[in-house]
Enzyme design. Structure first.
Site, short mmCIF file in Angstrom:
data_model
loop_
_atom_site.label_atom_id
_atom_site.label_comp_id
_atom_site.label_asym_id
_atom_site.label_seq_id
_atom_site.Cartn_x
_atom_site.Cartn_y
_atom_site.Cartn_z
N GLU A 185 0.81 -1.21 0.00
CA GLU A 185 0.00 0.00 0.00
C GLU A 185 0.85 1.26 0.00
OE1 GLU A 185 -2.62 -0.64 3.28
OE2 GLU A 185 -3.57 -2.33 2.24
N ALA A 187 5.35 2.73 -0.09
CA ALA A 187 6.77 2.39 -0.10
C ALA A 187 7.15 1.89 1.30
CB ALA A 187 7.59 3.62 -0.48
N ASP A 212 13.76 -3.40 -9.32
CA ASP A 212 14.92 -3.49 -8.44
C ASP A 212 14.64 -2.84 -7.08
OD1 ASP A 212 16.33 -4.82 -10.39
OD2 ASP A 212 17.13 -2.98 -11.27
N SER A 255 11.11 -1.25 -13.89
CA SER A 255 11.62 -0.39 -14.95
C SER A 255 12.96 -0.87 -15.49
CB SER A 255 11.78 1.04 -14.43
OG SER A 255 10.55 1.51 -13.96
N ARG A 325 11.36 7.26 -18.13
CA ARG A 325 11.95 8.40 -17.41
C ARG A 325 13.48 8.28 -17.39
NH1 ARG A 325 10.33 4.64 -13.73
NH2 ARG A 325 11.53 4.25 -11.82
N GLY A 524 18.80 2.26 -7.18
CA GLY A 524 17.60 3.03 -7.54
C GLY A 524 17.08 3.91 -6.42
C1 LIG Z 1 23.58 6.86 -24.98
C2 LIG Z 1 23.22 5.49 -24.54
C3 LIG Z 1 23.48 5.32 -23.09
C4 LIG Z 1 23.05 3.97 -22.64
C5 LIG Z 1 23.63 3.63 -21.33
C6 LIG Z 1 22.95 2.37 -20.85
C7 LIG Z 1 23.55 1.88 -19.60
C8 LIG Z 1 22.50 1.21 -18.80
C9 LIG Z 1 23.08 0.57 -17.59
C10 LIG Z 1 22.04 0.42 -16.59
C11 LIG Z 1 22.57 -0.21 -15.36
C12 LIG Z 1 21.44 -0.30 -14.42
C13 LIG Z 1 21.83 -0.81 -13.08
C14 LIG Z 1 20.58 -0.91 -12.27
C15 LIG Z 1 20.06 0.11 -11.62
C16 LIG Z 1 18.75 -0.02 -10.90
O1 LIG Z 1 19.00 -0.40 -9.57
C17 LIG Z 1 18.06 1.32 -10.91
C18 LIG Z 1 16.68 1.22 -10.30
O2 LIG Z 1 15.87 0.42 -11.09
P1 LIG Z 1 14.26 0.34 -10.88
O3 LIG Z 1 13.70 1.69 -11.22
O4 LIG Z 1 14.01 0.01 -9.43
O5 LIG Z 1 13.79 -0.73 -11.79
N1 LIG Z 1 17.96 1.78 -12.27
C19 LIG Z 1 18.65 2.84 -12.71
C20 LIG Z 1 18.54 3.14 -14.16
O6 LIG Z 1 19.32 3.53 -12.01
N1 LIG Z 2 2.33 0.50 -2.87
C1 LIG Z 2 3.36 1.31 -3.13
N2 LIG Z 2 3.15 2.63 -3.36
C2 LIG Z 2 4.17 3.46 -3.66
N3 LIG Z 2 5.46 3.06 -3.73
C3 LIG Z 2 5.72 1.76 -3.52
C4 LIG Z 2 4.70 0.83 -3.20
N4 LIG Z 2 5.26 -0.39 -3.04
C5 LIG Z 2 6.60 -0.22 -3.23
N5 LIG Z 2 6.88 1.07 -3.51
C6 LIG Z 2 8.19 1.69 -3.82
O1 LIG Z 2 8.23 1.94 -5.23
C7 LIG Z 2 9.58 2.10 -5.63
C8 LIG Z 2 9.81 1.58 -7.02
O2 LIG Z 2 9.49 0.24 -7.07
P1 LIG Z 2 10.02 -0.78 -8.15
O3 LIG Z 2 9.25 -2.03 -7.91
O4 LIG Z 2 11.47 -0.87 -8.13
O5 LIG Z 2 9.54 -0.15 -9.53
P2 LIG Z 2 10.38 0.55 -10.70
O6 LIG Z 2 11.26 -0.50 -11.28
O7 LIG Z 2 9.35 1.01 -11.69
O8 LIG Z 2 11.18 1.66 -10.11
C9 LIG Z 2 10.41 1.37 -4.59
O9 LIG Z 2 11.24 2.30 -3.98
C10 LIG Z 2 9.39 0.83 -3.60
O10 LIG Z 2 9.86 1.01 -2.29
#
Ligand SMILES: CCCCCCCCCCCCC/C=C/[C@@H](O)[C@H](COP(=O)(O)O)NC(C)=O
Ligand SMILES: Nc1ncnc2c1ncn2[C@@H]1O[C@H](COP(=O)(O)OP(=O)(O)O)[C@@H](O)[C@H]1O
Ligand SMILES: [Ca+2]
Length: 571
Positions: A185, A187, A212, A255, A325, A524
């Site tokens: 519900e 973070a 992640d 993401s 994003r 992240g």
């Molecule tokens: C001009 C072309 C440039 C391309 C560069 C591509 C490099 C991509 C390398 C990405 C490495 C990601 C490592 C993981 C990070 C995640 O923990 C974090 C959080 O991911 P989440 O939003 O929770 O899925 N994502 C980012 C992008 O910081």
């Molecule tokens: N129900 C919720 N509402 C809002 N934020 C949440 C909820 N559950 C988890 N989160 C938070 O959302 C953030 C992003 O989650 P994540 O699963 O990594 O998605 P994304 O890969 O799109 O960033 C995390 O920091 C997590 O703590």
């Protein structure tokens, strides 16, 4: 599979054997502890269609490893598709059907759940088959039976709930896994629930559906809970932490999905569900991040200062854009071309763990990771390094001695694993290891925009992103960073034995001033401090995964086909 292994497999005592109807023919089906099958065709009505995965269409012997069966269940009459006349005729003779679901490998490390339907002469025979197969599966103690599932409904494209309900839950139910499902519900809902409320003895594993960030929440909940249950103080940077007993599964819906991609080779929810069902186990390193001897966070993938810190800071304000994003903020940050001054101090890893450019990829049952775990046992934590550090006046040089590097950096990245993800299929550090007790520290010094762009683009293709004059990379067990204007690091407790000298060096290197600094991107999450101390904890957690497999084709885990006694296949 070796021929000797094959003979061991077929020579197991038979648990059950019958003539059953399968597709358009009657076959002899045998079950032993290790395999189901070795089907010998008894009667052929029609030329068999290649309706299930096998090497040779003419083969008349097949088998399926018990370890790759998801489950068996009785099948209702109306579920059976019987389109052709010949088949109908036999279905009348063998009216009682049951279905065996099993795992099949497809392309690019993806797994799928396939079904085979057998028909029995009577109900008792069908019941006996279903029960015997499921009993055998329940003897596989590595398989989870009860799981706690957390779903972040807002991850990625907000499809976490749909993905779980439509693609994962039906598989868990086929595998007779019971679940407690919690849709978060807010973070930190999952983290706090794990930390304080859950009776961990009531489940065999924890599953997170999300990205992640969601995985990171579950790691924080489980690791913190394990330490508090064992009365271990997380605030001590050199503290040996207690490994978590429960395994964690990731259903990717986020993401970046870098942890899922780096541990399974893909970001596919069905593949992840099947790894969980099979009870796979992949140990993983966790970095602890401290500031001024106070615990901040754990990290399992990327700790990034400069470029990745700035991308994250900018992208957090654009969550509404979804996963794109990161592309938007990535471009903006690249154009800003900001560099940061600071000092990095690090403790290099032992030589037997290779180096970040040795081209040794971390794969299933990786021997470097095994080596890393052994190093930990032999050296018992940091003792040997402490000795080396205390006995040396050298600022740099020598394995086991802290090294210090000062400079202006576009990015400082620590990759505890490859960080492979769909955006960067080889990852930030393609030869980093999941469970060797080290992290690859990548220092990208000030360079022209064009050179930095070339470096970034190399993350997305096969070229070596480290083969550039302004990039250096080190495999390390611990590191510290202090931005140039740091006024906090001087408060570090100088009574700490390990890193004492380094701390002094860092402090004297930076008189306080007011230049700007970046943020750390910690899996992240944005960290509140730029001055950090990082230690890698070897194999602190385990995932329901097996690392990236060497090939996607045939191996000991998949369907195999034997043509009579002529063993024409080997993997
Ligand atoms: C001009 C072309 C440039 C391309 C560069 C591509 C490099 C991509 C390398 C990405 C490495 C990601 C490592 C993981 C990070 C995640 O923990 C974090 C959080 O991911 P989440 O939003 O929770 O899925 N994502 C980012 C992008 O910081
Ligand atoms: N129900 C919720 N509402 C809002 N934020 C949440 C909820 N559950 C988890 N989160 C938070 O959302 C953030 C992003 O989650 P994540 O699963 O990594 O998605 P994304 O890969 O799109 O960033 C995390 O920091 C997590 O703590
Ligand atoms: Ca590692």
């Amino acid at each position: 599979m070796l021929i000797s292994e094959f003979f061991i497999m077929v020579n197991q005592p038979t648990l059950l054997s019958s003539q059953l109807f399968y597709e358009n023919r009657v076959v002899e089906v045998t079950l032993n502890r290790v395999m189901l099958g070795l089907w010998k065709e008894i009667e052929t009505r029609r030329k068999r269609s290649a309706s299930f995965n096998c090497i040779s269409k003419d083969a008349d012997h097949h088998f399926l490893l018990v370890s790759e069966i998801v489950g068996a269940r009785e099948t209702e009459e109306e579920d059976q598709t019987n389109k052709d006349g010949g088949r109908k005729h036999n279905v009348l003779l063998y009216p009682y059907a049951f279905t065996v679901s099993y795992t099949e490998r497809t392309k690019h490390h993806c797994w799928r759940c396939k079904d085979i339907i057998f028909h029995c002469l009577d109900k008792a025979q069908r019941q006996q088959w279903v029960q015997t197969i499921n009993n055998q599966l329940s003897l596989l103690s590595i398989r989870p039976k009860r799981l706690l599932v957390y779903i972040n409904p807002y991850s990625g494209k907000q499809r976490g709930k749909w993905i779980y309900e439509q693609r994962v839950a039906p598989l868990f139910s086929r595998a007779s896994i019971s679940t407690d499902v919690i849709v978060t519900e807010s973070a930190n809902h999952a983290r706090d629930h794990l930390k304080t409320e859950v009776d961990l003895k009531q489940c065999d594993g924890v599953v997170c559906v999300g990205g992640d960030g969601m995985f990171s929440e579950v790691v924080h909940g489980l690791v913190s809970r394990t330490q508090s249950d064992s009365r271990v103080d997380q605030n001590q940077p050199n503290q040996d932490l207690v490994p978590c007993a429960l395994r964690i599964g990731i259903i990717p819906a986020g993401s970046t999905d870098c942890i899922c991609y780096s541990t399974t080779g893909t970001n596919d929810p069905v593949t992840s569900a099947l790894h969980i069902i099979m009870g796979d186990s992949q140990p993983m390193d966790v970095c602890s991040v401290h500031h001024n001897n106070t615990f901040l966070r754990y990290s399992v993938s990327l700790l990034g200062y400069g470029f990745y810190g700035d991308v994250l800071t900018d992208s957090e304000r654009k969550r509404w854009m979804g996963p794109s994003r990161y592309d938007f903020s990535g471009l903006k940050t690249f154009l800003t071309h900001q560099y940061y001054e600071g000092t990095v101090a690090f403790l290099p890893a032992k030589d037997n763990l290779g180096n970040p450019r040795d081209k040794i990829k971390c794969r299933t049952r990786c021997h470097i990771c095994e080596q890393g775990a052994n190093n930990g046992q032999l050296l018992s934590g940091d003792h040997v390094y402490k000795m080396a550090e205390e006995n040396s006046d050298e600022e740099t040089s020598g394995d086991g001695v802290w090294r210090v590097i000062r400079g202006k950096f576009l990015a400082i990245n620590a990759a505890c694993m490859s960080c492979a993800c769909p955006r960067s299929p080889r990852g930030l550090s393609p030869y980093a290891h999941l469970a060797d007790g080290t992290t690859d520290l990548i220092l990208v010094r000030k360079a022209s925009r064009l050179d930095f762009l070339r470096h970034l683009i190399r993350h997305t293709n096969k070229d070596d992103q480290f083969d550039m004059s302004f990039v250096e990379v080190h495999r390390v067990r611990r590191f510290r960073f202090a931005p140039k204007h740091s006024n906090v690091i001087s408060e570090v407790d100088l009574s700490e034995t390990s890193g004492k000298k380094i701390c002094n060096q860092v402090c004297t290197a930076h008189p306080n001033n007011d230049t700007g600094h970046s943020n750390w991107n910690c899996d992240g999450e944005i960290l509140p401090h730029a001055d950090i101390q990082v230690s890698v904890h070897c194999q602190l957690i385990r995932l329901f995964a097996r690392g990236v497999e060497r090939g996607t084709t045939f191996d000991t885990y998949t369907w195999s086909v034997i043509e009579g006694s002529n063993l024409s296949w080997q993997a």
